[in-house]
Design a protein around this motif. Sequence first.
Motif, PDB file in Angstrom:
ATOM      1  N   CYS A  50       0.810  -1.220   0.000  1.00  0.00           N
ATOM      2  CA  CYS A  50       0.000   0.000   0.000  1.00  0.00           C
ATOM      3  C   CYS A  50       0.844   1.271   0.000  1.00  0.00           C
ATOM      4  O   CYS A  50       2.070   1.231   0.045  1.00  0.00           O
ATOM      5  N   ASN A  53       3.571   1.764   2.529  1.00  0.00           N
ATOM      6  CA  ASN A  53       4.870   1.189   2.185  1.00  0.00           C
ATOM      7  C   ASN A  53       5.644   2.104   1.234  1.00  0.00           C
ATOM      8  O   ASN A  53       6.860   2.217   1.345  1.00  0.00           O
ATOM      9  N   CYS A  86       4.845  -6.719   1.388  1.00  0.00           N
ATOM     10  CA  CYS A  86       3.435  -6.665   1.803  1.00  0.00           C
ATOM     11  C   CYS A  86       2.958  -8.077   2.123  1.00  0.00           C
ATOM     12  O   CYS A  86       3.336  -9.028   1.437  1.00  0.00           O
ATOM     13  N   ALA A  87       2.115  -8.191   3.158  1.00  0.00           N
ATOM     14  CA  ALA A  87       1.653  -9.520   3.569  1.00  0.00           C
ATOM     15  C   ALA A  87       0.133  -9.628   3.564  1.00  0.00           C
ATOM     16  O   ALA A  87      -0.433 -10.568   4.107  1.00  0.00           O
ATOM     17  N   ILE A  88      -0.527  -8.660   2.910  1.00  0.00           N
ATOM     18  CA  ILE A  88      -1.974  -8.541   3.076  1.00  0.00           C
ATOM     19  C   ILE A  88      -2.748  -9.766   2.565  1.00  0.00           C
ATOM     20  O   ILE A  88      -3.737 -10.170   3.165  1.00  0.00           O
ATOM     21  N   CYS A 121       6.224  -5.510   5.812  1.00  0.00           N
ATOM     22  CA  CYS A 121       5.223  -6.310   6.500  1.00  0.00           C
ATOM     23  C   CYS A 121       5.499  -7.819   6.523  1.00  0.00           C
ATOM     24  O   CYS A 121       4.919  -8.542   7.319  1.00  0.00           O
ATOM     25  N   ARG A 210       2.318  -4.462  11.598  1.00  0.00           N
ATOM     26  CA  ARG A 210       2.649  -3.051  11.824  1.00  0.00           C
ATOM     27  C   ARG A 210       2.498  -2.632  13.278  1.00  0.00           C
ATOM     28  O   ARG A 210       2.902  -1.522  13.635  1.00  0.00           O
ATOM     29  N   GLN A 241      -3.384   3.561   8.212  1.00  0.00           N
ATOM     30  CA  GLN A 241      -4.286   2.423   8.008  1.00  0.00           C
ATOM     31  C   GLN A 241      -5.693   2.753   8.471  1.00  0.00           C
ATOM     32  O   GLN A 241      -6.657   2.157   8.036  1.00  0.00           O
TER      33      GLN A 241
HETATM   34 FE1  F3S Z   1       0.311  -2.158   3.489  1.00  0.00          FE
HETATM   35 FE2  F3S Z   1       0.534  -4.663   2.758  1.00  0.00          FE
HETATM   36 FE3  F3S Z   1       1.601  -3.886   4.986  1.00  0.00          FE
HETATM   37  S1  F3S Z   1      -1.219  -3.412   2.485  1.00  0.00           S
HETATM   38  S2  F3S Z   1       0.391  -2.193   5.696  1.00  0.00           S
HETATM   39  S3  F3S Z   1       2.155  -3.197   2.953  1.00  0.00           S
HETATM   40  S4  F3S Z   1       0.545  -5.777   4.676  1.00  0.00           S
END
Ligand code: F3S
Length: 502
Positions: A50, A53, A86-88, A121, A210, A241
């Motif tokens: 996101c 980041n 990113c880990a979303i 993340c 986070r 967020q």
């Molecule tokens: Fe953003 Fe992905 Fe981390 S959406 S807050 S980079 S898990």
Amino acid sequence: MEPIEDLDVLSEERVRQREADDADEDLDRVKHGYDATAGDKQVYIETYGCQMNVNDSGIVASVLKESGYGLTRDEAEADVVLLNTCAIRENAEQKIRTRLGMLRAEKERRDGELMLGVLGCMAERLREKLLEQEDLVDVVVGPDAYRDLPQLLYEADATGQAAVNVELSKQETYADIDPVRYDSNGVSAYVSIMRGCDNMCTFCVVPFTRGREESRLVTTILSEVSQLVEEGYREVTLLGQNVNSYHYTDENGSSVSFAELVDRVSRVSPELRVRYSTSHPKDCTDELLQVHRERPNVCNYIHLPVQHGNTEVLDRMRRTYTREEYLALTERAKELCPGLSLSTDLIAGFCGETEAQHRDTLSLMEAVRYDHAYMFKYSERPQTYAARKYEDDVPEDVKQRRLEEIIELQNQHSKESNEEEIGRVHTVLVEGPSKKSDEQLFGRTDTNKGVVFDREDYEQGDYVRVRVEDCTSSTLLGTAIGRTTLTEAARTDPITTEAVAA
Ligand code: F3S
Ligand code: SAH
Ligand code: SF4
């Protein structure tokens, strides 16, 4: 290429051993000498995930620059490659694992003369697996430890062992660091106002990657915004967020709410557009809506993720509002701010979702008619409440079909919403040339819709009155009428005028 998933977990004993090794004389030098060793080393940063980041990569770049590193856009000339991860969702992580495998091969080709780092993340969760194979990466650094990066790089270089800091901190907001905006168009900038998230939505990994929510000192936000205005920026997006849970209490006990912060940011310059992302419906107060209504440079647009249209599912997601409350909020918002544009995030196929509940998402979309939406299939994430307590029981093909139905409906709504714009005049902030042709410019309306029009003598950073002549489902096509200012536009723009008069 070895998938990280298959690596054994580093035993606690070995972690302790490594910590003991780290105390040797090599590291004595580390404490004093890392600045000097950066020399002319070049760093290449690749960002996933996101906007937070993206902003963090700017902070990393700033910290490294201070320590003598150069920043390069050319991976081939980099001495250090950092992936800000990113880990979303599972597929986000998968993409990064594949990329890491490629970089590892490159490191081997260069006989180890390339340092690799995992930031962001995925750092915390993968720390142990990443470290098991020492040559896999050199540094693993979590989102709150970027100030340590130069030292960690030095440590890794000096000892040949991976260096790690994935501690999450309740204090770190990087309030004093001006991020390097190396991918910026010089017109719109992101300004981080808070970090972390306390909401614990049951599907979401962010609170684990986070950590706890922390708001940034108001004065540092305002001075960053003022500096951006001085540099010629015309738009800021306040980032976090859950931005609208922003709350800062200073030493004297006076507190500043998000609505107040937006108001104060909007007063830095009448010619600066103010946006924010992402806001949670539970924190979208009347006070905030009033700021949208009263401040002409606070955009008439809110990204207000609903996630689902069924109250029982929302409850299982722990979103803390019902379908009815959300719908009442959007009606109130549109009543206070006529012409308000709304966008959302939606998840298809959450644990236990029935066909009827899925249809509730579709009917909620019909009721709100979003201008834009980000739509996802539910992806189970480790550590989350949903992963521990619920069954990920909607079959993949059903999830896919439901997602496609949501996407199809949204495409129809976006197209209809764009068609309604034909004939209207908007104030467009020009961001740069359009993707397809240098002869055309791309900009955004106050309501965040992308507009393409002929360049003529207009320039990046101009506010231009544009009449919409045509559209696709994603972009408006227009004709420029003339240059304007935001102050001028506030008096003449039909939507804003209506909003003020209502
Ligand atoms: Fe953003 Fe992905 Fe981390 S959406 S807050 S980079 S898990
Ligand atoms: N803080 C923001 C969301 C950040 S994550 C908010 O609360 O609105 C961006 C989006 O990713 C979320 O809104 C959600 O729609 C989606 N998302 C988060 N976790 C997910 C998961 N496990 N599976 C699928 N989508 C997910
Ligand atoms: Fe995740 Fe919910 Fe926080 Fe958004 S508000 S980051 S979805 S826990």
